[in-house]
Structure formats: C-alpha cells, structure tokens
Design an enzyme around this catalytic site. Structure first.
Site, PDB file in Angstrom:
ATOM      1  CB  CYS A  58      41.460  74.919  29.463  1.00 45.05           C
ATOM      2  SG  CYS A  58      39.797  73.984  29.713  1.00 45.05           S
ATOM      3  CG  ASN A  68      43.959  74.990  32.312  1.00 46.77           C
ATOM      4  OD1 ASN A  68      42.999  73.907  32.471  1.00 46.77           O
ATOM      5  ND2 ASN A  68      45.215  74.858  32.367  1.00 46.77           N
ATOM      6  N   GLY A  69      41.145  74.970  34.522  1.00 44.01           N
ATOM      7  CA  GLY A  69      41.233  74.241  35.950  1.00 44.01           C
ATOM      8  C   GLY A  69      39.734  74.015  36.450  1.00 44.01           C
ATOM      9  CD  GLU A  81      50.093  52.665  24.386  1.00 43.64           C
ATOM     10  OE1 GLU A  81      49.430  52.943  25.430  1.00 43.64           O
ATOM     11  OE2 GLU A  81      50.501  53.622  23.545  1.00 43.64           O
ATOM     12  CE  LYS A 135      47.710  55.494  22.034  1.00 41.96           C
ATOM     13  NZ  LYS A 135      48.928  55.717  22.825  1.00 41.96           N
TER      14      LYS A 135
HETATM   15  C1  F6R Z   1      47.153  58.063  25.481  1.00 39.27           C
HETATM   16  C2  F6R Z   1      47.578  59.123  26.194  1.00 39.27           C
HETATM   17  C3  F6R Z   1      47.332  59.361  27.603  1.00 39.27           C
HETATM   18  C4  F6R Z   1      48.496  60.245  28.223  1.00 39.27           C
HETATM   19  C5  F6R Z   1      48.423  60.561  29.806  1.00 39.27           C
HETATM   20  C6  F6R Z   1      49.442  60.952  30.514  1.00 39.27           C
HETATM   21  O1  F6R Z   1      47.564  58.047  24.066  1.00 39.27           O
HETATM   22  O2  F6R Z   1      48.434  60.052  25.373  1.00 39.27           O
HETATM   23  O3  F6R Z   1      46.989  58.410  28.464  1.00 39.27           O
HETATM   24  O4  F6R Z   1      49.630  59.303  28.211  1.00 39.27           O
HETATM   25  O5  F6R Z   1      47.259  61.380  29.523  1.00 39.27           O
HETATM   26  O6  F6R Z   1      49.994  62.037  29.925  1.00 39.27           O
HETATM   27  P1  F6R Z   1      51.402  62.696  30.086  1.00 39.27           P
HETATM   28  O7  F6R Z   1      52.294  61.672  29.619  1.00 39.27           O
HETATM   29  O8  F6R Z   1      51.355  64.033  29.527  1.00 39.27           O
HETATM   30  O9  F6R Z   1      51.642  62.826  31.654  1.00 39.27           O
END
Ligand code: F6R
Length: 607
Positions: free
Chosen positions: A2, A98-99, A478, A482
């Site tokens: 959000c 947000n939350g 990964e 993806k």
């Molecule tokens: C996958 C992706 C998520 C983030 C995860 C952590 O493509 O983007 O799995 O890697 O939500 O997000 P951060 O790195 O912002 O803590």
C-alpha cells in the site's frame, strides 16, 4: 505494501497526489483513491478498483484544493473493490492506511454498539470511525488523534484529514514506513520519498511510534503521550530519477538488460580495481564472526542461500540461512560470535525488518544488504552494505538480485581474506572472476532470441521443474519463483540430488524440466539426474556453458549455452540472466501483466 501520499498547502494537490500514486504503484495496485478538501469547504473523494489509470479517468481536475490524501492498495482485509478502496471516510474524517489493525474487530464492535455503521470490510474504516467518534465526543483534534492511535494494535502507517481543517494532515508510523517532508510552503507525508521527489526540500524519516502533524509551515512530531520528539530534518534527495521503460516493452525487461551496468557499479563499491583486491571498507571483520546468520524473504533469501556456499567454501565461515517470516517467530537460539546479515531490495520488508530488530535486541552485530539507502533496515542496522541496482520497478526482482549476489560474492572473498583462507593470489583470482561479470552478463543477454523461441513452446506448460546442484540449487528455486510469479505456471525448484526422494514421481511424458548445469565439478552428477528424467519422458532444457553444451548433445531436448565461467562464484549470477529471460518471455507469450503480476506487491510491509 500500500502506498500513501498526502499534502497540505500544495498549489494543486490533485496533481501532486495523482503523480505520487503513480510513483507508489509498485507498492500495490488492487485499487486506488484520492480525497481532497475542496475550496468549497467539502471533501471530494474518488476511488476505483484496479490500477491508478482507472482512478485517473474518474478525477475531476476542476475541483481544486490544497490539502489531500491518496492511497494505492494491496488488499489485506476485504476484496479489492471500490467500497474497500481507500481513502475511507467516517463523519468529518478521511483516512488512508498501510498495514494491519489487529484489534479492528473489537474496535468495530464497540463502535457499532455506539451506533456507528460501516460501509466496507476493511480494518481501516474502523480507524476513521474511531477518530471521528472521538472528535464528535468533543475531544480537541490533536487529543482525539493521540487517543485513536493509543487504541490500535498492529503495524501501520496512517494519514488522515478532517473536514473543515484544511491546514493539517495527521500521520503516524508504527511498523510501516512513512516520511514527512516540506518544501515551497507545503507539507507532505508519503510511504516513500520517491512519491514527493522534486517537491520536497527537507525530509524526516519518521521513526517507529512517531505521531506527526504536518502543516504547510511546519512538521510537528510527538510521542504517544504527546511529548515533542526531535527528529533530524535532512535535505531531500534532489531528484530520484523516475525510472522510464525507454525502448523496452516492460520494466522487467529493461531491468534485466541493466544488469551488466548495475552489477559493475555494485562491484566498484566492493572491489579496489587498481590492485584487484576486495576493498573491505565496510567495517565488518569476518575474522571476529563465528557464525553468520543470513535472513531474507523470497528472492532475497535465495541470494542468501547461494552465499551460504560461498562463505563456507571460501572463508570456512559457518552460515545459517533463514526465511525471515520463520526466523522471527522461532525463538532462534544464538551462539557466541553470531552476526546477522539481512538481505532486502526495499529495506522495508516487514518480516526481515523484525528479524533484524530481534537480532539487534539479542546483541548481535547486524548487517543490512539493501538497495534502498534511506530504508528502515539501512537506518537500523549496525552496518550497511549497499547494492547499487537503482530503483527496481518490475515487481519480480531481477537486477536487485544479481547485485545482491555480486555484493555477497565480494563479501565472501573479503571473509576468506580476513579469516586467512585466501592468500593474495587466491583473492586476486576471485576478484578477477568477479570483474569479468559485466562482460559475461552481456554475452548471456545475447541468448535472448533463442530463449524467446523456447519460451513460446513453454508458454503452454502447466508445470515446469527446475533442477540444480550446489550454488545452482538456489538458482533453481529462483528460476521457479520467477516463472510462477509472472506467468502463473506452477513451477518448483529442486536440488537435483533430491529428485529420487520424491519429486521424480511428477515426471511423465512431456513434463518440462529446466536443468541448470554448467560444466563444473558436479556436472557428471547433474547429468545423471538429466538421464533419469529423460528416461521417464521429460522434455529437458539444459542451461549450461559451451563445454556442457557439447557434452549434452543428443542427451537433452534443448540446450541454452551461456558463456563459460571460471569460477563457481560467477555461474549463478550468469545463470540468473537466463532464468529471468525465460520467465519473462514465457509471461510475454502468455500475455500476463509482467511488471505488476496479480496478487503481488513490490514491497511487503505487512507480515
Ligand atoms: C520475487 C521478489 C520477492 C522479494 C521479497 C523480498 O521476485 O521480488 O520474492 O524478493 O518480497 O523483498 P525485499 O528484497 O524488498 O525484502
């Protein structure tokens, strides 16, 4: 998750809010809304399910005002329809959030008993109703806001305005990011400074528990008891370059293509190119660390899993990798000499941030590997080790991930040197491998058209399995992540050696299996796994290098040949390019929303 943006004393607040929402859309795009106090003294509100463009079509630019609040939503309570979209209104109060308000049911029951009715299923409307209820009961506005906040359990950032009081926006931060800023006679609140970049001259990164009253001419911050709180006002970043797609069809494609450049930039922060050694200017002494805990979520945690192999191999440093959402609730047991490394693109992921706080409280040295230099993690960790990927807009992480891997590889070399496991020659040879990365990544990108045609075949798959060994096992995870997040195809990653322990039951005629198999020390083992699935009818796609491609000729259905790499450190980073392009083109062939896939948000600030 959000996005909130608000302003007061703004010349044309509708334009500011709309522009701010577009910049915050990465935080959620289930619905969006804007409310402003019009010159007629009334509050005008527009809300729409879906993306900000849908909201834009509803706005009436003729309605002018200088104070307003806006929101782009990632749904937690209540489906993403117009009724549940923010801003929510109750009496004179209009509010965005947000939350999650954990005790909203109790509060709602109290308010219903007091005669209030509700028009949405959100926890947010309860906060608006409570604030209005306290105002109606005669409390001064400031006192009513403090009393409202004192009743809330959970993690949140809030912005509110009160009809007839256009000179102030009420805000609060507890467990979700919020910045307050001022510039040119206006005051602002936002989830991310990016929303008000170019307008804000000075900014306060609010701390946990801060309550804020933003006025055109001042930002007043108080504690829960109403006592003034001093916070540092710093110059706002002059311009946060708003990413543009350029000639690319999607941000994700652009970000995949930016990797040679941003990986190079990240390397320059860790490596002394003159003498070919790691620079180790970050103040971390791995010789003093007995065990490294690595914590993150999703793709960031896979970067940590790759790094586990590197730290153990190069530095003999024991590593334990955890998913933040599990770690923080597990009552983890610590050992003397533990240090903890947190990996996050946003630096705001709620579970990772809480895990950091838990480790800090336990007295561990905390190291944040983050892409957002002003994020909560960057501010709270003892040491910040940056990735220099620049803003990542595509929801699926690509360039931030390879920059994380690059920084981790350099840190593992640093650890090897500091722990006496790598001599000068070994250090220089590892550093030379890393310096070759941008060039190798460019060559990997040249496989694009082959991957595109392979993707057109795989777009019809209902299940795709990814296999890898050692550092390439997390790359299998990964690759699968993806693919599922942007193409909605069911994909799973497995350690190739685990196949026989269950997953092989999934193999039947035509099941697509992507095997990441560079010609490394374990190539022959992975080759056996290839034969096992081929024998059972799988359609095998091998992501390998030139030598591997020659060896696998006739043994797999499709070979993607990447440039040969010297060291185990570069193989996962190069293979990342291939799995990203494969997922990207499959999604393009399927026609899904690549940059903003369903149900996801870029920054997960709720647990
Ligand atoms: C996958 C992706 C998520 C983030 C995860 C952590 O493509 O983007 O799995 O890697 O939500 O997000 P951060 O790195 O912002 O803590």
């Amino acid at each position: 998750m959000c996005g909130i943006v608000a302003g007061t004393g703004v010349k044309n607040v509708q334009t500011l809010l709309l522009e701010g929402l577009k910049r915050l859309e990465y935080r959620g795009y289930d619905s969006a809304g804007i409310a402003l106090q019009g010159q007629d003294g009334r509050v005008h509100r527009w809300r729409a399910p879906g993306k900000v463009v849908g909201l834009e079509a509803l706005l009436d630019p003729k309605i002018a005002g200088s104070t307003g609040i806006a929101h782009t939503r990632w749904a937690t309570h209540g489906v993403p329809n117009e009724a549940n979209a923010h801003p929510h209104q109750a009496g004179r109060v209009t509010l965005v959030h947000n939350g999650i308000i954990e005790n909203f049911k109790t509060l709602r029951a109290e308010l219903v008993a007091a005669g209030r009715t509700f028009s949405s299923h959100t926890d947010t409307e309860v906060v608006a109703a409570l604030f209005d209820h306290l105002i109606q009961s005669g409390r001064p506005l400031r006192e009513a806001w403090l009393a409202t906040l004192s009743r809330l359990d959970g993690a949140f950032a809030l912005a509110a305005m009160v009809e007839g009081e256009p000179g102030v926006v009420f805000g609060a931060r507890r467990g979700a990011p919020l910045v307050a800023a001022s510039g040119a006679g206006a005051g602002f609140l936002a989830s991310d400074i990016m929303a008000i970049s170019g307008k804000a001259e000075s900014v306060v990164y609010l701390d946990e528990g801060d309550i804020v009253f933003v006025r055109p001419d001042n930002i007043e911050i108080v504690s829960a008891t109403g006592k003034p709180v001093e916070r540092q006002l710093v110059a706002a970043p002059r311009s946060i370059t708003m990413a543009e797609k350029g000639n690319h069809r999607h941000f994700m494609q652009k970000e995949i293509y930016e990797q040679p450049e941003v990986v190079g930039r990240t390397l320059a922060a860790y490596i002394d190119t003159e003498d070919g050694k790691v620079s180790a200017r970050n103040g971390v002494d791995f010789a003093q660390i007995n065990r490294l805990l690595i914590v993150g979520c999703g793709t960031a945690s896979y970067a940590g899993q790759v790094a586990e192999y590197w730290f153990e191999k190069l530095a003999g440093l024991p590593v334990k990798v955890d998913i933040a959402s599990e770690f923080r609730y597990r009552d983890p047991a610590f050992l003397t000499g533990d240090a903890a490394l947190f990996i996050s693109q946003s630096g705001e992921t709620a579970d990772t941030l809480e895990a950091l706080r838990l480790c800090k409280k336990a007295g561990l040295q905390t190291i944040a590997l983050v892409n957002s230099p002003h994020s909560s993690m960057a501010r709270e960790a003892d040491v910040v080790v940056p990735t220099l990927a620049g803003p990542e807009i595509g929801v699926a992480s690509t360039k931030a991930f390879t920059c994380q891997l690059t920084a981790l590889a350099a840190l593992a070399v640093q650890a090897g040197v500091q722990r006496g496991q790598l001599d000068d020659a070994a250090e220089e040879s590892r550093v030379a491998d890393l310096m070759a990365l941008p060039g190798l990544m460019n060559s990997a990108l040249a496989t694009e058209s082959k991957i595109d045609s392979l993707a057109s075949e795989l777009a019809h798959a209902s299940i795709v399995l990814y296999l890898g060994r050692n550092e390439l096992f997390p790359m299998a995870l990964e690759g699968a992540l993806k693919l599922k997040e942007i193409s909605y195809i069911h994909a799973e990653g497995y350690a190739a050696g685990e196949l026989k322990h269950g997953p092989i039951a999934l193999i039947e005629d035509g099941v697509d299996v992507v095997v990441i198999a560079p010609h490394d020390a374990l190539f022959s083992k992975t080759r056996s796994s290839i034969q096992e699935v081929r024998a059972r009818g799988a359609n095998v796609i091998a992501i390998t290098d030139e030598v591997g491609a020659r060896e696998l000729e006739g043994e797999v259905n499709t070979v993607l040949s990447l440039p040969a790499v010297n060291g185990a450190m570069t193989a996962p980073i190069i293979s990342a390019v291939a799995v990203q392009l494969l997922a990207y083109y499959i999604a393009v062939h399927k026609g899904t929303d690549v940059d903003q896939p369903r149900n996801l948000a870029k920054s997960v600030t709720v647990e």
